[in-house]
Enzyme design. Structure first.
Site, short mmCIF file in Angstrom:
data_model
loop_
_atom_site.label_atom_id
_atom_site.label_comp_id
_atom_site.label_asym_id
_atom_site.label_seq_id
_atom_site.Cartn_x
_atom_site.Cartn_y
_atom_site.Cartn_z
N GLU A 197 -35.75 3.06 -66.84
CA GLU A 197 -35.04 3.40 -65.60
C GLU A 197 -34.76 4.89 -65.59
O GLU A 197 -35.10 5.60 -66.54
CB GLU A 197 -33.75 2.59 -65.48
CG GLU A 197 -32.77 2.84 -66.62
CD GLU A 197 -31.45 2.09 -66.43
OE1 GLU A 197 -30.98 1.99 -65.29
OE2 GLU A 197 -30.89 1.63 -67.45
N ARG A 245 -19.67 -7.45 -63.76
CA ARG A 245 -20.37 -6.53 -64.66
C ARG A 245 -19.37 -5.81 -65.57
O ARG A 245 -19.64 -5.58 -66.75
CB ARG A 245 -21.21 -5.54 -63.85
CG ARG A 245 -22.13 -4.69 -64.70
CD ARG A 245 -23.19 -4.00 -63.86
NE ARG A 245 -22.61 -3.02 -62.95
CZ ARG A 245 -23.32 -2.35 -62.03
NH1 ARG A 245 -24.62 -2.59 -61.89
NH2 ARG A 245 -22.74 -1.47 -61.25
N LYS A 303 -22.22 -0.54 -68.26
CA LYS A 303 -21.90 0.79 -67.71
C LYS A 303 -20.87 1.50 -68.58
O LYS A 303 -19.80 1.89 -68.12
CB LYS A 303 -21.43 0.65 -66.26
CG LYS A 303 -22.46 1.24 -65.27
CD LYS A 303 -22.02 0.97 -63.84
CE LYS A 303 -22.58 1.96 -62.85
NZ LYS A 303 -23.97 2.27 -62.92
C1 LIG Z 1 -25.08 2.40 -62.17
C2 LIG Z 1 -26.43 2.47 -62.74
C3 LIG Z 1 -27.55 1.92 -62.08
C4 LIG Z 1 -27.48 1.34 -60.70
O1 LIG Z 1 -26.62 0.26 -60.58
P1 LIG Z 1 -26.06 -0.13 -59.14
O2 LIG Z 1 -25.20 -1.31 -59.43
O3 LIG Z 1 -27.21 -0.45 -58.29
O4 LIG Z 1 -25.31 1.05 -58.65
C5 LIG Z 1 -28.76 1.93 -62.74
N1 LIG Z 1 -28.90 2.50 -63.95
C6 LIG Z 1 -27.86 3.07 -64.59
C7 LIG Z 1 -28.08 3.65 -65.93
C8 LIG Z 1 -26.60 3.07 -64.01
O5 LIG Z 1 -25.58 3.64 -64.63
#
Ligand SMILES: *Cc1c(COP(=O)(O)O)cnc(C)c1O
Length: 366
Positions: free
Chosen positions: A249, A111, A213
């Site tokens: 989300e 990722r 991210k």
């Molecule tokens: C990190 C994150 C998640 C969750 O991702 P994981 O890999 O399950 O920790 C979901 N939404 C956002 C905006 C994030 O930054």
């Protein structure tokens, strides 16, 4: 010149932590030293962090562990001026027998590579990333909480550390990994999230960086989070920026709805962060006989859902007790019997080694 250097430590690389806090030789921690019952989710100064650098077009050097501490950056570092940075998040678990494991670090590595491509940054190789995560966990072993108290949260950070004045990729990059002990996010089956559906602020737009991210995705939603928290909600549920009606989300977790034997989650198409916990929960839901649909979900569908839950590395699988949309509060039952609790039990069991890990999600640190 633009290289981050440790400025607040007189220790050379890998010198032992202060004598008052040296870990016991059996790899444990001295009892009474850390208050494992009140960990929460906050920064703790641990012993070591991992650091490696690269030029814009080069490969990352091997890197090394150095004492945890401040880093020095040029005032014109790319990350400070133009937000050229990516985060990741992973957890290390201590088992009853002392074994230490991390959950799906390769997925975080991949990722980060996708995010680095989006943000014009070079990125560590998958093996290099995973090795840095393991090294950081091991070097901070005494900070890994006992099995029932919490985990060591590991935060990889990739940033444009070189100096740049005009908007452009920085000439130098730093990959840094640090770790902090954290508690279990929600304690007990009666605790639940309360979400506020935000209609004015959008977390991500089509063509933006919501699917990676990037550090640029978080400060812009802090105001919406603060407003929701002031009204007593735990987090914000964002809608799509085009129609303002499809759920996306929460601020740092993905969302799911349950209707009978069907589990629904918004389809990620660039505006939703594809969570590693989300992917894991989808696989576990299939194992438990649920049908999983990834598709557009209108906010109105929350009314007919039997259960709602959020997933993320920090909170695991967390039940949602209520969602508030246009001053209407929709409530969901919370008990130890609900499906999200079953999914959580299964996920935690795999992470902690009490349930068979048939997909090779867990990686032993030593
Ligand atoms: C990190 C994150 C998640 C969750 O991702 P994981 O890999 O399950 O920790 C979901 N939404 C956002 C905006 C994030 O930054």
């Amino acid at each position: 010149m633009a290289s981050p250097n440790i400025v607040s430590s007189s220790q050379s690389s890998l010198s032992p932590p202060p004598a008052t806090s040296i870990a016991s030789t059996n790899g444990g921690y001295e009892s009474g030293e850390i208050d494992w019952d009140n960990l929460g989710f906050k920064v703790t100064k641990t012993d070591y962090m991992f650091i490696a650098k690269s030029s814009l077009d080069g490969d990352f050097e091997q890197g090394q562990l150095i004492p945890f501490g401040n880093i020095e950056l040029s005032p014109s570092a790319g990350i400070l001026n133009y937000g050229q940075g990516l985060i990741e998040g992973s957890k290390a678990y201590r088992r009853e027998d002392g074994g230490i494991f991390v959950f799906r670090p390769q997925d975080g590595a991949i990722r980060m590579q996708i995010g680095a491509e989006r943000m014009c940054m070079p990125c560590p190789a998958v093996d290099q990333f995973v090795d840095a995560v393991k090294q950081t966990a091991l070097a901070n072993k005494r900070w890994i909480p006992p099995a029932d108290k919490g985990t060591l949260y590991i935060r990889p950070l990739l940033m444009g550390s070189g100096a740049v004045l005009g908007v452009a990729p920085a000439p130098e990059y730093t990959f840094l990994v640090y770790a902090c002990p954290v508690g279990n996010y929600l304690k007990g089956a009666t605790e639940a999230l309360s979400l506020y559906v935000e209609e004015e602020v959008h977390r991500a737009v089509c063509g933006g960086a919501g699917g990676v991210k990037s550090i640029t995705n978080y400060a812009p939603v802090m105001k919406a989070m603060r407003n929701a928290k002031r009204k007593g909600f735990t987090d914000v549920l964002y809608l799509d920026s085009v129609n303002n009606k499809y759920i996306e989300e929460a601020s740092s977790s993905n969302i799911f709805l349950i209707k009978g034997k069907v589990i629904l989650t918004p389809k990620a198409s660039g505006t939703i962060l594809e969570g590693i916990t989300k992917k894991s929960v989808i696989d576990i839901a299939h194992d438990l006989g649920y049908q999983v649909e990834e598709r557009s979900i209108e906010v109105e569908e929350l009314i007919t859902a039997e259960e709602v839950f959020c997933t993320g590395t920090a909170l695991g699988v967390a039940p949602v007790g209520s969602v508030t949309y246009k001053d209407k509060r929709i409530e969901y039952k919370i008990s130890s019997e609900i499906v999200s609790q079953q999914l959580n039990t299964r996920l935690v069991g795999i992470q902690r080694g009490t349930i068979e890990d048939k997909r090779n999600w867990i990686v032993e640190v030593k």
